[in-house]
Design a protein around this motif. Structure first.
Motif, PDB file in Angstrom:
ATOM      1  N   GLU A  10      -9.118  -5.997  -3.357  1.00 37.26           N
ATOM      2  CA  GLU A  10      -7.806  -5.558  -3.341  1.00 37.26           C
ATOM      3  C   GLU A  10      -6.820  -6.549  -2.670  1.00 37.26           C
ATOM      4  N   HIS A  28      -6.010  -9.516  -4.569  1.00 39.79           N
ATOM      5  CA  HIS A  28      -5.181  -8.798  -5.874  1.00 39.79           C
ATOM      6  C   HIS A  28      -3.603  -8.789  -5.443  1.00 39.79           C
ATOM      7  N   ARG A  29      -3.558  -7.927  -4.203  1.00 42.29           N
ATOM      8  CA  ARG A  29      -2.175  -7.712  -3.808  1.00 42.29           C
ATOM      9  C   ARG A  29      -1.163  -8.931  -3.536  1.00 42.29           C
ATOM     10  N   ASP A  30      -2.293  -9.833  -2.761  1.00 41.33           N
ATOM     11  CA  ASP A  30      -1.529 -11.004  -2.265  1.00 41.33           C
ATOM     12  C   ASP A  30      -1.280 -12.126  -3.239  1.00 41.33           C
ATOM     13  N   THR A  44      -5.919  -1.052  -6.557  1.00 41.42           N
ATOM     14  CA  THR A  44      -4.642  -0.806  -7.639  1.00 41.42           C
ATOM     15  C   THR A  44      -5.133  -1.955  -8.837  1.00 41.42           C
TER      16      THR A  44
END
Length: 159
Positions: free
Chosen positions: A46, A49-51, A89
């Motif tokens: 995650e 993914h977010r970065d 997410t």
């Protein structure tokens, strides 16, 4: 069919979903499980993914119950676990088999394109990861023990 993004998989609700919507992105495809010693890797996945998603990176998770029955839940239970425990997410697809006669065609392609140690094709355990380049080609396979942060340089090199 050359690119992984030419394939169709099943969404968590079982509906066919074309991977074409991720064409042009760098992908990390992972077979996952909720009750595995490697399950805390969801946190690192995650974070990646977010970065990196603003730069064109996506994690795609495929739950699998073939290793120690460590993914016993249905789609709703898996989604709930991922959301509540790790605030995931990225997409989590329908539960699949990655080995054997009922292996999902996506994982058959991944295993053929990036064999494991000593050329073995079989997935050995949960959280085996495959890095896919922007053209939909398989770049490499990572072992379950490879932590998400250890893949960051390889991912960034493709972005």
């Amino acid at each position: 069919m050359n690119a992984i993004t030419d394939m169709t998989v099943r969404a968590a609700d079982g509906t066919p979903t074309s991977l074409d919507q991720w064409r042009g992105k760098v992908l990390l495809i992972v077979n996952t499980a909720s009750k595995c010693g490697f399950t805390p890797q969801y946190e690192g996945l995650e974070a990646l993914h977010r970065d990196l998603s603003p730069r064109g990176f996506e994690v795609l998770a495929f739950p699998c119950n073939q290793f120690g029955a460590q993914e016993p839940g249905d789609a709703a239970e898996i989604a709930n676990f991922c959301s509540l425990t790790y605030d995931v997410t990225f997409p989590v697809f329908a539960k699949i088999d990655v080995n054997g006669n009922n292996a999902d065609p996506l994982f058959e392609r991944l295993k053929a394109a990036a064999p494991g140690v000593m050329g073995s094709k079989a997935i050995k355990w949960n959280f085996t990861k495959f890095l896919i380049d922007r053209s939909g080609g398989v770049v490499t396979r990572y072992a379950p023990t490879t932590k998400p942060a250890e893949m960051r340089k390889d991912i960034e090199a493709l972005l």
